[in-house]
Motif scaffolding. Structure first.
Motif, PDB file in Angstrom:
ATOM      1  N   LYS A 176      -6.836   2.607   2.795  1.00  0.00           N
ATOM      2  CA  LYS A 176      -5.747   1.979   3.537  1.00  0.00           C
ATOM      3  C   LYS A 176      -6.174   0.593   4.001  1.00  0.00           C
ATOM      4  O   LYS A 176      -7.243   0.432   4.577  1.00  0.00           O
ATOM      5  CB  LYS A 176      -5.380   2.853   4.750  1.00  0.00           C
ATOM      6  CG  LYS A 176      -4.192   2.340   5.543  1.00  0.00           C
ATOM      7  CD  LYS A 176      -3.877   3.311   6.678  1.00  0.00           C
ATOM      8  CE  LYS A 176      -2.716   2.826   7.531  1.00  0.00           C
ATOM      9  NZ  LYS A 176      -2.392   3.763   8.629  1.00  0.00           N
ATOM     10  N   TRP A 223       0.826  -1.205   0.000  1.00  0.00           N
ATOM     11  CA  TRP A 223       0.000   0.000   0.000  1.00  0.00           C
ATOM     12  C   TRP A 223       0.863   1.258   0.000  1.00  0.00           C
ATOM     13  O   TRP A 223       0.600   2.209  -0.736  1.00  0.00           O
ATOM     14  CB  TRP A 223      -0.918  -0.011   1.214  1.00  0.00           C
ATOM     15  CG  TRP A 223      -1.510   1.330   1.544  1.00  0.00           C
ATOM     16  CD1 TRP A 223      -1.100   2.203   2.507  1.00  0.00           C
ATOM     17  CD2 TRP A 223      -2.612   1.962   0.887  1.00  0.00           C
ATOM     18  NE1 TRP A 223      -1.870   3.328   2.499  1.00  0.00           N
ATOM     19  CE2 TRP A 223      -2.810   3.216   1.514  1.00  0.00           C
ATOM     20  CE3 TRP A 223      -3.445   1.609  -0.159  1.00  0.00           C
ATOM     21  CZ2 TRP A 223      -3.812   4.093   1.118  1.00  0.00           C
ATOM     22  CZ3 TRP A 223      -4.439   2.487  -0.554  1.00  0.00           C
ATOM     23  CH2 TRP A 223      -4.622   3.719   0.084  1.00  0.00           C
ATOM     24  N   GLN A 224       1.892   1.236   0.812  1.00  0.00           N
ATOM     25  CA  GLN A 224       2.752   2.415   0.956  1.00  0.00           C
ATOM     26  C   GLN A 224       3.410   2.781  -0.372  1.00  0.00           C
ATOM     27  O   GLN A 224       3.348   3.934  -0.816  1.00  0.00           O
ATOM     28  CB  GLN A 224       3.810   2.131   2.016  1.00  0.00           C
ATOM     29  CG  GLN A 224       4.751   3.293   2.295  1.00  0.00           C
ATOM     30  CD  GLN A 224       5.741   2.943   3.404  1.00  0.00           C
ATOM     31  OE1 GLN A 224       5.392   2.268   4.382  1.00  0.00           O
ATOM     32  NE2 GLN A 224       6.966   3.391   3.246  1.00  0.00           N
ATOM     33  N   ARG A 235     -10.461   3.342  -6.408  1.00  0.00           N
ATOM     34  CA  ARG A 235      -9.263   3.502  -5.578  1.00  0.00           C
ATOM     35  C   ARG A 235      -9.492   2.891  -4.197  1.00  0.00           C
ATOM     36  O   ARG A 235     -10.455   3.234  -3.510  1.00  0.00           O
ATOM     37  CB  ARG A 235      -8.914   4.983  -5.438  1.00  0.00           C
ATOM     38  CG  ARG A 235      -7.635   5.231  -4.651  1.00  0.00           C
ATOM     39  CD  ARG A 235      -7.264   6.699  -4.604  1.00  0.00           C
ATOM     40  NE  ARG A 235      -6.064   6.892  -3.825  1.00  0.00           N
ATOM     41  CZ  ARG A 235      -4.826   6.710  -4.266  1.00  0.00           C
ATOM     42  NH1 ARG A 235      -4.645   6.336  -5.518  1.00  0.00           N
ATOM     43  NH2 ARG A 235      -3.768   6.913  -3.498  1.00  0.00           N
ATOM     44  N   ASN A 287       0.781   3.724  -3.122  1.00  0.00           N
ATOM     45  CA  ASN A 287       0.208   5.036  -2.845  1.00  0.00           C
ATOM     46  C   ASN A 287       1.188   6.154  -3.196  1.00  0.00           C
ATOM     47  O   ASN A 287       0.785   7.286  -3.487  1.00  0.00           O
ATOM     48  CB  ASN A 287      -0.181   5.129  -1.368  1.00  0.00           C
ATOM     49  CG  ASN A 287      -1.240   6.166  -1.104  1.00  0.00           C
ATOM     50  OD1 ASN A 287      -2.163   6.353  -1.891  1.00  0.00           O
ATOM     51  ND2 ASN A 287      -1.123   6.866   0.010  1.00  0.00           N
ATOM     52  N   GLU A 288       2.482   5.839  -3.179  1.00  0.00           N
ATOM     53  CA  GLU A 288       3.510   6.814  -3.541  1.00  0.00           C
ATOM     54  C   GLU A 288       3.904   6.699  -5.014  1.00  0.00           C
ATOM     55  O   GLU A 288       4.941   7.234  -5.420  1.00  0.00           O
ATOM     56  CB  GLU A 288       4.751   6.602  -2.658  1.00  0.00           C
ATOM     57  CG  GLU A 288       4.490   6.873  -1.177  1.00  0.00           C
ATOM     58  CD  GLU A 288       5.680   6.476  -0.297  1.00  0.00           C
ATOM     59  OE1 GLU A 288       6.665   5.916  -0.859  1.00  0.00           O
ATOM     60  OE2 GLU A 288       5.616   6.702   0.923  1.00  0.00           O
TER      61      GLU A 288
END
Length: 419
Positions: free
Chosen positions: A386, A321-322, A383, A325-326
Motif C-alpha cells: 500500500k 492503488w485501489q 508486488r 489492487n481490485e
C-alpha cells in the motif's frame, strides 16, 4: 755449529710457511667480511632510496609533496574561477535579448522568479530566469554552484549557459526549449490530445534517464528534490528535459546517498513521506516524485495534495492503488489513450508507478532498475505494498489541484561534502 744453523734455517722456513698459510686464511676471512659488509651496505642503500622516493625518510620531501598538492588545488580553484567568468553574461546583453524583460517575452513564473525568452545577437534563443532578490547566498558561492550545474550535461537535462550578477539583478541563462512544460500539455484536455501513448512513454523514459544520470552517472551525485510536471520542459520533438535545480542537493562523496534538513522545500503532492515529515531526502525521494509523475502522465490527472487526511478522499496514488489492487487497473487509463495503448503495457506502467511510491523508501526501486523495467517486459515486477499518502482531500470537481510550492525564493543548490 753447521748442524745447528741448518736446523735454525729449517725452523725459520717452517715458521715462514705457517705464517704464509695464516696470512692467506686472514685474507680470505677478511674478503668474506668485506663482501658481507658490502651486501648489507647495498641493502641499506636500496632501502634508503625507497624511503626517500616514498617521502618517509626526509620531512622536506613530504613538505614538497604537500606544496605540490596545494598548488594543484589552487590551480583547480583558479580554473573554476576562469570557468565562472566565462559563463558570466553582461546585464545589457540580456536586457537587449529580452527587450528589457518585457511581459511579451515572459514564458512563466514560479517560486524562484519569472522566466523570459530572449534572442542573443548571434541568433541563439535563450531563456532567462530573473531570480527573486531575497536570496541570501554570497556571490562567490553562487558562482561556484553555477559552475557545478553548468557541468551537468545530458540530453534530458536543460542546459545552463551562464549567469549574470550585476547591481541588484541575479539572472540565470538557460538554453531555450521550444515547447512549454509538461503540465501545460498534460492537464488540459485539448492539449493532452497531442500526447498519445508513444509520446507519453517517450517522455517517461526520458525523465527516468535524466534522473539516473543525476543519481549515478554525473560527476557529483545530485538529488533534485523538486521533480514535478512543471519542471519538465519539452523540446520541439517533445523530448523531456528536467529543469530548475534551485532546490537540488549535490554530494561530493561517491557512497553518500542521503541527507537531512530542517528546512523542507519542494511541492506538496510530489514529496516523499520521509522528506515531508522528517526532512530526510535521498535518491529514493526523487524516485517517489518520479512515480507520481509517471502516474499523472498515463492517467492524465494531477495528484491531490499528499498528506491532508481530512475528508478522506483518496489521492491519485490511493485511487490507482485501489483499482489496481481490485484488478480494475484499466479504468485508470486516460480515455484519450484507448486507441494507442496496449492494455498489458498500461498495467505494467501502473505497476512500476506504484512500486515507486511505496511508503518505505527501502522498498522503492533505484532509477537504474526503473530504466530496465521500462525497457524490458522480461523483467518481473515484485508486488508493491500500500503506497504512502493513500488518502487526501478533494480541492475542486475537476481534480485540477494547483501544486503548492512551499519553497523559499532564491538559487539554493547546496553542496554537501562531509568534513
Amino acid at each position: 755449529m753447521k748442524e745447528f744453523r741448518a736446523q735454525l734455517l729449517g725452523a725459520e722456513k717452517e715458521i715462514e710457511g705457517e705464517m704464509n698459510v695464516l696470512s692467506q686464511r686472514r685474507r680470505k676471512h677478511l674478503s668474506t667480511i668485506i663482501i658481507a659488509v658490502g651486501c648489507v651496505g647495498i641493502a641499506l642503500l636500496v632501502v634508503s632510496l625507497v624511503l626517500v622516493a616514498s617521502g618517509y625518510c626526509f620531512p622536506g620531501r613530504r613538505e614538497r609533496k604537500k606544496n605540490d598538492e596545494a598548488l594543484q588545488h589552487e590551480n583547480g580553484k583558479q580554473q573554476d574561477m576562469r570557468t565562472a567568468e566565462s559563463l558570466q553574461f553582461d546585464l545589457g546583453t540580456l536586457e537587449t535579448a529580452t527587450n528589457k524583460f518585457s511581459e511579451d517575452n515572459k514564458l512563466g513564473e514560479g517560486g524562484f522568479g519569472a522566466v523570459f525568452k530572449g534572442t542573443l545577437i548571434n541568433g541563439q534563443e535563450i531563456a532567462v530566469k530573473r531570480l527573486s532578490k531575497s536570496s541570501g547566498q554570497g556571490v562567490q558561492e553562487f558562482k561556484n554552484e553555477v559552475v557545478l550545474v553548468a557541468k551537468l550535461q545530458h540530453r534530458n537535462l536543460v542546459r545552463l549557459l551562464g549567469f549574470c550578477l550585476e547591481g541588484e539583478e541575479t539572472l540565470l541563462v538557460y538554453e531555450n526549449v521550444a515547447n512549454k512544460s509538461l503540465d501545460y500539455f498534460l492537464f488540459e484536455h485539448k492539449k493532452r490530445e497531442q500526447l498519445d501513448w508513444l509520446s507519453r512513454t517517450m517522455i517517461i523514459e526520458g525523465i527516468a534517464r535524466g534522473i539516473l544520470y543525476l543519481h549515478e552517472d554525473s560527476r557529483l551525485r545530485v538529488i533534485h528534490r523538486d521533480l514535478k510536471a512543471s519542471n519538465i520542459l519539452l523540446d520541439s520533438n517533445m523530448n523531456p528535459k528536467i529543469s530548475d535545480f534551485g532546490m537540488a542537493r549535490m554530494f561530493g562523496v561517491d557512497d553518500q546517498t542521503e541527507g537531512n534538513t530542517k528546512r523542507i522545500v519542494g511541492t506538496y503532492g510530489y514529496m516523499a513521506p520521509e522528506y515531508a515529515m522528517e526532512g530526510l531526502y535521498s535518491v529514493k525521494s526523487d524516485v517517489f516524485s518520479f512515480g507520481v509523475l509517471l502516474l499523472e502522465i498515463i492517467m492524465g490527472r494531477r495528484n491531490f495534495l499528499g498528506f491532508h487526511r481530512t475528508n478522506c478522499g483518496p489521492t491519485l496514488i490511493g485511487y490507482a492503488w485501489q483499482l489496481w489492487n481490485e484488478t480494475k487497473g484499466l479504468e485508470l487509463m486516460d480515455p484519450l489513450l484507448k486507441d494507442s495503448c496496449s492494455p498489458n503495457e498500461f498495467l505494467r506502467y501502473i505497476h512500476i508507478g506504484l512500486s515507486c511510491v511505496q511508503e518505505d523508501a527501502n522498498n522503492r526501486p533505484t532509477m537504474s532498475s526503473i530504466v530496465h523495467m521500462l525497457n524490458s517486459e522480461a523483467i518481473s515486477l515484485s508486488r508493491p505494498e500500500k503506497p504512502a499518502f493513500f488518502t487526501g482531500r478533494y480541492v475542486d470537481h475537476h481534480d485540477q489541484v494547483r501544486a503548492q510550492d512551499c519553497s523559499a525564493n532564491g538559487f539554493t543548490i547546496s553542496i554537501d561534502v562531509p568534513r
